[in-house]
Scaffold this motif. Structure first.
Motif, PDB file in Angstrom:
ATOM      1  N   ALA A  12       0.848  -1.189   0.000  1.00  0.00           N
ATOM      2  CA  ALA A  12       0.000   0.000   0.000  1.00  0.00           C
ATOM      3  C   ALA A  12       0.891   1.249   0.000  1.00  0.00           C
ATOM      4  N   ARG A  13       2.201   1.032   0.050  1.00  0.00           N
ATOM      5  CA  ARG A  13       3.178   2.121  -0.102  1.00  0.00           C
ATOM      6  C   ARG A  13       3.979   1.829  -1.366  1.00  0.00           C
ATOM      7  N   SER A  14       4.761   2.826  -1.788  1.00  0.00           N
ATOM      8  CA  SER A  14       5.532   2.639  -3.022  1.00  0.00           C
ATOM      9  C   SER A  14       6.920   2.068  -2.798  1.00  0.00           C
ATOM     10  N   GLY A  15       7.373   2.033  -1.538  1.00  0.00           N
ATOM     11  CA  GLY A  15       8.694   1.481  -1.262  1.00  0.00           C
ATOM     12  C   GLY A  15       9.792   2.497  -1.515  1.00  0.00           C
ATOM     13  N   ALA A  16      11.033   2.095  -1.220  1.00  0.00           N
ATOM     14  CA  ALA A  16      12.154   3.035  -1.230  1.00  0.00           C
ATOM     15  C   ALA A  16      12.783   3.229  -2.607  1.00  0.00           C
ATOM     16  N   GLN A  17      12.535   2.299  -3.524  1.00  0.00           N
ATOM     17  CA  GLN A  17      13.188   2.389  -4.833  1.00  0.00           C
ATOM     18  C   GLN A  17      12.158   2.642  -5.933  1.00  0.00           C
ATOM     19  N   ALA A  18      12.478   3.582  -6.831  1.00  0.00           N
ATOM     20  CA  ALA A  18      11.541   3.956  -7.897  1.00  0.00           C
ATOM     21  C   ALA A  18      11.149   2.762  -8.756  1.00  0.00           C
ATOM     22  N   PHE A  20      10.263  -0.118  -7.972  1.00  0.00           N
ATOM     23  CA  PHE A  20       9.111  -0.888  -7.490  1.00  0.00           C
ATOM     24  C   PHE A  20       7.823  -0.382  -8.154  1.00  0.00           C
ATOM     25  N   GLU A  21       7.682   0.937  -8.214  1.00  0.00           N
ATOM     26  CA  GLU A  21       6.471   1.490  -8.830  1.00  0.00           C
ATOM     27  C   GLU A  21       6.501   1.307 -10.355  1.00  0.00           C
ATOM     28  N   GLU A  22       7.689   1.410 -10.937  1.00  0.00           N
ATOM     29  CA  GLU A  22       7.788   1.201 -12.388  1.00  0.00           C
ATOM     30  C   GLU A  22       7.340  -0.223 -12.742  1.00  0.00           C
ATOM     31  N   GLU A  23       7.797  -1.175 -11.968  1.00  0.00           N
ATOM     32  CA  GLU A  23       7.430  -2.571 -12.237  1.00  0.00           C
ATOM     33  C   GLU A  23       5.945  -2.815 -11.950  1.00  0.00           C
ATOM     34  N   ALA A  24       5.435  -2.155 -10.911  1.00  0.00           N
ATOM     35  CA  ALA A  24       4.006  -2.314 -10.586  1.00  0.00           C
ATOM     36  C   ALA A  24       3.153  -1.818 -11.751  1.00  0.00           C
ATOM     37  N   THR A  25       3.602  -0.738 -12.373  1.00  0.00           N
ATOM     38  CA  THR A  25       2.902  -0.201 -13.547  1.00  0.00           C
ATOM     39  C   THR A  25       2.975  -1.209 -14.693  1.00  0.00           C
ATOM     40  N   GLU A  26       4.158  -1.785 -14.875  1.00  0.00           N
ATOM     41  CA  GLU A  26       4.333  -2.803 -15.924  1.00  0.00           C
ATOM     42  C   GLU A  26       3.423  -4.008 -15.686  1.00  0.00           C
ATOM     43  N   ASP A  44      -6.125   3.005  -3.933  1.00  0.00           N
ATOM     44  CA  ASP A  44      -5.459   3.867  -4.923  1.00  0.00           C
ATOM     45  C   ASP A  44      -4.193   4.439  -4.298  1.00  0.00           C
ATOM     46  N   VAL A  45      -3.479   3.604  -3.571  1.00  0.00           N
ATOM     47  CA  VAL A  45      -2.252   4.034  -2.883  1.00  0.00           C
ATOM     48  C   VAL A  45      -1.102   3.087  -3.243  1.00  0.00           C
ATOM     49  N   GLY A  46       0.115   3.607  -3.182  1.00  0.00           N
ATOM     50  CA  GLY A  46       1.317   2.791  -3.333  1.00  0.00           C
ATOM     51  C   GLY A  46       1.334   1.943  -4.595  1.00  0.00           C
ATOM     52  N   LEU A  47       1.921   0.764  -4.478  1.00  0.00           N
ATOM     53  CA  LEU A  47       2.026  -0.124  -5.643  1.00  0.00           C
ATOM     54  C   LEU A  47       0.666  -0.629  -6.085  1.00  0.00           C
ATOM     55  N   MET A  48      -0.268  -0.732  -5.130  1.00  0.00           N
ATOM     56  CA  MET A  48      -1.630  -1.174  -5.482  1.00  0.00           C
ATOM     57  C   MET A  48      -2.245  -0.205  -6.495  1.00  0.00           C
ATOM     58  N   GLY A  49      -2.167   1.078  -6.173  1.00  0.00           N
ATOM     59  CA  GLY A  49      -2.745   2.095  -7.055  1.00  0.00           C
ATOM     60  C   GLY A  49      -2.050   2.124  -8.403  1.00  0.00           C
ATOM     61  N   ALA A  50      -0.716   2.005  -8.388  1.00  0.00           N
ATOM     62  CA  ALA A  50       0.044   2.057  -9.650  1.00  0.00           C
ATOM     63  C   ALA A  50      -0.370   0.907 -10.571  1.00  0.00           C
ATOM     64  N   THR A  51      -0.504  -0.281 -10.011  1.00  0.00           N
ATOM     65  CA  THR A  51      -0.892  -1.446 -10.814  1.00  0.00           C
ATOM     66  C   THR A  51      -2.297  -1.263 -11.381  1.00  0.00           C
ATOM     67  N   ALA A  52      -3.207  -0.810 -10.544  1.00  0.00           N
ATOM     68  CA  ALA A  52      -4.605  -0.678 -10.980  1.00  0.00           C
ATOM     69  C   ALA A  52      -4.755   0.409 -12.047  1.00  0.00           C
TER      70      ALA A  52
END
Ligand code: AMP
Length: 183
Positions: A12-18, A20-26, A44-52
């Motif tokens: 539910a957070r994006s984590g310390a390294q960019a 993580f979110e790039e891969e979640a988007t992928e 709609d937060v963190g990696l969850m939001g990015a993936t969705a």
């Protein structure tokens, strides 16, 4: 007919390294691109939001499940193809699991680990045979993989425990393995 569905557990957070979110988007793009439906915790937060968001932008179907008490904290995403609001965390996990054909675990925190261990232990007990993928971005899951090996080495689990988890190093590899698993 409902498309094959892929459940994603992640932070539910994006984590310390960019990355993580790039891969979640992928991952979101990859699920939609393969014509599968994303099942996830509806935030709609963190990696969850990015993936969705990525799955939606790529035209994919999305199915989210969130307990009422987290609607504000995790910004329950109201524009999903289907949003289910539950009374409890247990109902959330059950509905996510029941509505999926495979599980992806991306980097995340204690909640992600809880979700992972539930599906892993159910698999160990023979309660299901849904494939479980660990997306090992930047070796994020290495300590967990080591811990599973430790449980086996110390006699607390069968060697088959590790067979229930497929470790993948990239979203591309994940896509290839998921296609085989969902064929
Ligand atoms: P986290 O990995 O801690 O960022 O949590 C990821 C997601 O798991 C969030 O949507 C949390 O609400 C959810 N979560 C946290 N604790 C639990 C739990 N005990 N059971 C199921 N989901 C949980």
């Amino acid at each position: 007919m409902v498309a094959r569905s892929v459940c994603v557990f992640c932070g539910a957070r994006s984590g310390a390294q960019a990355i993580f979110e790039e891969e979640a988007t992928e991952v979101g793009r990859m699920i939609a691109g393969n014509g599968w439906r994303l099942v996830y915790g509806a935030g709609d937060v963190g990696l969850m939001g990015a993936t969705a968001r990525a799955a939606q932008e790529a035209g994919g179907k999305t199915f989210g499940v969130i307990p009422e008490h987290l609607m504000a904290a995790e910004i329950g995403k109201k524009d999903l193809s289907e949003l289910i609001v539950t009374a409890t965390m247990h109902e959330r996990k059950e509905l996510m699991f029941k509505n999926s054909n495979a599980i992806i675990v991306q980097p995340g925190g204690a909640g992600t680990l809880d979700e992972f261990f539930e599906v892993l232990t159910w698999r160990q007990l023979g309660l299901h045979d849904k494939p479980i993928f660990l997306l090992n971005t930047e070796d994020f899951w290495q300590p967990l993989i080591q811990m599973l090996g430790h449980l086996i080495a110390e006699g607390f689990a069968e060697t088959s425990l590790l067979d229930y988890v497929q470790v993948v190093g990239s979203v591309k590899e994940l896509s290839v393995e998921l296609r085989k698993a969902l064929a």
